[in-house]
Design a protein around this motif. Structure first.
Motif, short mmCIF file in Angstrom:
data_model
loop_
_atom_site.label_atom_id
_atom_site.label_comp_id
_atom_site.label_asym_id
_atom_site.label_seq_id
_atom_site.Cartn_x
_atom_site.Cartn_y
_atom_site.Cartn_z
N UNK A 145 -19.24 56.02 24.27
CA UNK A 145 -20.52 55.44 23.88
C UNK A 145 -20.49 53.98 24.30
N UNK A 148 -25.51 50.62 25.30
CA UNK A 148 -26.27 50.13 24.14
C UNK A 148 -25.79 50.94 22.94
N UNK A 149 -26.04 50.44 21.71
CA UNK A 149 -25.54 51.17 20.54
C UNK A 149 -25.99 52.63 20.56
N UNK A 150 -25.03 53.54 20.47
CA UNK A 150 -25.35 54.96 20.37
C UNK A 150 -25.63 55.66 21.68
N UNK A 207 -30.23 56.88 16.77
CA UNK A 207 -29.61 55.73 16.12
C UNK A 207 -30.41 55.38 14.88
N UNK A 215 -24.85 56.15 14.37
CA UNK A 215 -25.14 56.90 15.59
C UNK A 215 -25.10 58.40 15.33
N UNK B 24 -16.64 51.62 19.16
CA UNK B 24 -16.60 52.96 19.78
C UNK B 24 -17.97 53.63 19.69
N UNK B 25 -18.88 53.06 18.88
CA UNK B 25 -20.25 53.58 18.80
C UNK B 25 -21.21 52.71 19.61
N UNK B 26 -20.65 51.78 20.37
CA UNK B 26 -21.48 50.93 21.23
C UNK B 26 -22.09 49.74 20.51
N UNK B 27 -21.63 49.47 19.28
CA UNK B 27 -22.22 48.36 18.52
C UNK B 27 -21.41 47.09 18.79
N UNK B 28 -22.07 46.08 19.38
CA UNK B 28 -21.36 44.85 19.75
C UNK B 28 -20.83 44.13 18.52
N UNK B 134 -30.62 42.68 18.61
CA UNK B 134 -31.08 43.91 19.27
C UNK B 134 -31.50 44.95 18.24
N UNK B 135 -30.72 45.05 17.17
CA UNK B 135 -31.00 46.09 16.17
C UNK B 135 -31.71 45.53 14.94
N UNK B 258 -21.95 43.74 25.56
CA UNK B 258 -21.89 45.21 25.52
C UNK B 258 -20.44 45.62 25.29
#
Lengths: 241, 325
Positions: A145, A148-150, A207, A215, B24-28, B134-135, B258
């Motif tokens: 992954x 971008x998140x998820x 997400x 996720x 590992x979930x892509x969360x910076x 971003x979130x 990222x």
């Protein structure tokens, strides 16, 4: 005699380390990554902040001060390099099945949601129905992954429908869009610019920041797509939002 | 009990030491760009080191303290004034209620940090108070601060401060920074660089271009060339990873990077140099010095030890000061 795959261990700066099998995307290498991922997670001390699996590598991001306390007379890097090599050796001849989550994802392949499907099917000299059938019959692994998140990178796509990225990336790809890039397939969790070939859309929320595990997909998951109609898509979409 | 933003700045946000455990979930990871300055801001006033602080750029927000507070300002020198009186950075300050903090002049550095005793009452997301733009999560409603936002203090006591006072200790920051000289180590794909480009990297200056932000600093300078053009499959990157972009220019990944990337990783900024890099303004130049991995480890450990000593000294001075009152 089981031949252990060659690999390299290298630093990502002074607070990161990667074990890398190199080479191309391959399911056998990726299986090793997920076996390592599992043993590393079981071992993970406080000093290891993140464990990040990727296609053919796995990385640890760590707190140098805390690792140094565990490392004794070794440098932090030497200590972790030894750890990784030891753990790699324990999984080298592991042949057991990986226990993974099995996830089913509904996808609507209607032209309004999969704007590249028609052109791709033509380029591959397939009917759209056959193209979809090939996409849904495969079981995919979430290799990693990122981006971008998820955003789950999944593979491998059947050779008959592998497709290069778009020459001109779109400035807007809606959340839930299912795409193909080379031998990978993936889903955009957010509205975003993007260069993947878009063949459909899932109504699921990939997400959810308010969820404790935000996720929908995690590295190592086994994913299957199933086709739904436009009506079902809208029905499910209303339910999930 | 809190402070009010009376004039908004540019991309001011709440940050802490980062959000780990979710890459590992892509969360910076996010977090303060200059971890030293953010830590010292907390250290000076006896806070937890990872307490969320306010990170600001120039022109920075103007702030009204609606209640009295002990604060510290660290990092860049933006000519801070409280009620029109110049105040010192890197030193604890007792601020009376209804005092106004303004930043008048961009003197040095790029990021200023403001801490308040016991911290801000921020919203945590995934165990961190850092703002993820971003979130739209963490920090203050997951966004940059705007006029009339009120940041509440965790400390709800009335501190009864009548006059603006500097407490008599300050952190000496010079040892933590190397100005525009940035130490880096070779990256996994350093050997892909042409020999001449390896030399260029350490003999040229590179400008931080105006497309730089909390995700990455884009550098502008001598084009760097690859001797072998190998496709890289994406793998993990981190705060400080130097990647070579297809336009032959470098990007240094910063706090909001990222989690994975596929561009050649030609180098990695030493952790001990990241605070210096974070304090370089857009348009200014940096130069790179190559260090070994062992040197980088040793330098960072030394920095952390110095921080530890500073913390011990500050805690001692705080105890003494408030005992004698």
């Amino acid at each position: 005699m089981v031949q252990s795959a060659p690999y390299q261990v290298y630093a990502i700066g002074d607070q990161g380390i990667t074990l890398d099998y190199g080479g191309e995307m391959s399911e056998s290498v990726n299986s090793k990554i997920f076996q390592l991922y599992k043993v590393l997670k079981e071992w993970q001390p406080d000093a290891v902040l993140d464990i990040i699996p990727a296609y053919h590598s796995i990385s640890l991001i760590y707190d140098l001060m805390k690792i140094k306390k565990l490392a004794g007379s070794y440098t932090a890097f030497q200590f972790l390099e030894m750890k990784l090599k030891l753990m790699e050796a324990t999984i080298a001849d592991a042949t057991g099945e990986l226990i993974t989550r099995k996830i089913d994802i509904p996808v609507c392949y209607d032209a309004s949601l999969g704007p590249d499907l028609q052109e791709l099917a033509m380029a591959h000299q397939l009917t759209e129905e056959t193209f979809i059938k090939i996409h849904v019959q495969q079981v995919y692994r979430v290799y990693m992954i990122g981006f971008m998140p998820g955003f789950a990178y999944m593979g491998c796509v059947d050779q008959r429908i592998m497709s290069p990225r778009k020459a001109n990336p779109r400035t807007y790809v809606p959340a839930g869009s299912v795409g193909i890039a080379g031998s990978q397939t993936g889903i955009y969790p957010f509205d975003s610019p993007g260069g993947w070939q878009i063949i459909g859309q899932t109504p699921l929320l990939l997400f959810d920041a308010n969820n404790e595990s935000p996720t929908y997909l995690e590295p190592g998951d086994e994913v299957r797509f199933h086709q739904i109609s436009l009506n079902e898509f809208h029905h499910l979409k209303n339910k999930s939002s | 009990m809190g402070l009010r933003i009376i004039k908004s700045g540019i991309a001011d946000s709440i940050q802490d030491m980062g959000r780990y455990g979710y890459q590992h979930l892509g969360i910076p990871p996010g977090g303060a760009m200059d971890r030293i300055a953010a830590t010292v801001a907390n250290t000076l006033i006896g806070n937890r080191l990872a307490e969320p602080v306010l990170e600001m750029h120039f022109p920075a927000a103007s702030i009204l303290f609606e209640s009295s507070m002990m604060i510290a300002i660290t990092g860049a020198d933006f000519g801070a004034e409280i009620n029109g009186i110049e105040v010192l950075i890197n030193q604890p300050i007792l601020v009376p209620s209804n005092a106004e903090l303004r930043f008048k002049k961009h003197k040095k550095g790029a990021k200023v940090y403001l801490s308040v005793e016991e911290g801000f009452a921020t919203s945590k997301w995934l165990n961190s108070g850092s703002t993820n733009f971003q979130l739209h999560k963490g920090g203050y409603e997951g966004r940059t601060l705007c006029k009339n936002d009120i940041l509440h203090f965790n400390n709800q006591e009335d501190l009864e401060i009548d006059t603006l006072t500097h407490l008599p200790w300050r952190a000496s920051m010079a040892e933590f920074y190397t100005d525009n000289r940035i130490d880096f180590m070779v990256g996994a794909e350093y050997s892909f660089l042409e020999k001449i480009s390896q030399t260029s990297m350490v003999t040229n200056q590179f400008k931080i271009n105006n497309q730089s932000n909390r995700m990455g600093y884009r550098l502008e300078g001598q084009a760097l060339l690859l001797s072998s053009k190998k496709e890289c499959l994406s793998s993990a990157v981190s705060f400080g990873t130097i990647q070579l972009l297809p336009n032959a220019q470098m990007i240094v990944l910063m706090a909001d990077h990222q989690t994975t990337g596929g561009y050649p990783r030609i180098g990695q900024v030493a952790s001990s140099s990241l605070p210096s890099l974070a304090q370089i303004s857009v348009g200014d130049f940096i130069s790179f010095d190559l260090v070994t991995h062992d040197e980088a480890e040793a330098d960072f450990l030394q920095q952390q030890q110095n921080l530890q000593q500073l913390q011990n000294a500050c805690n001692f001075r705080l105890q003494e000061y408030f005992k004698n009152e």
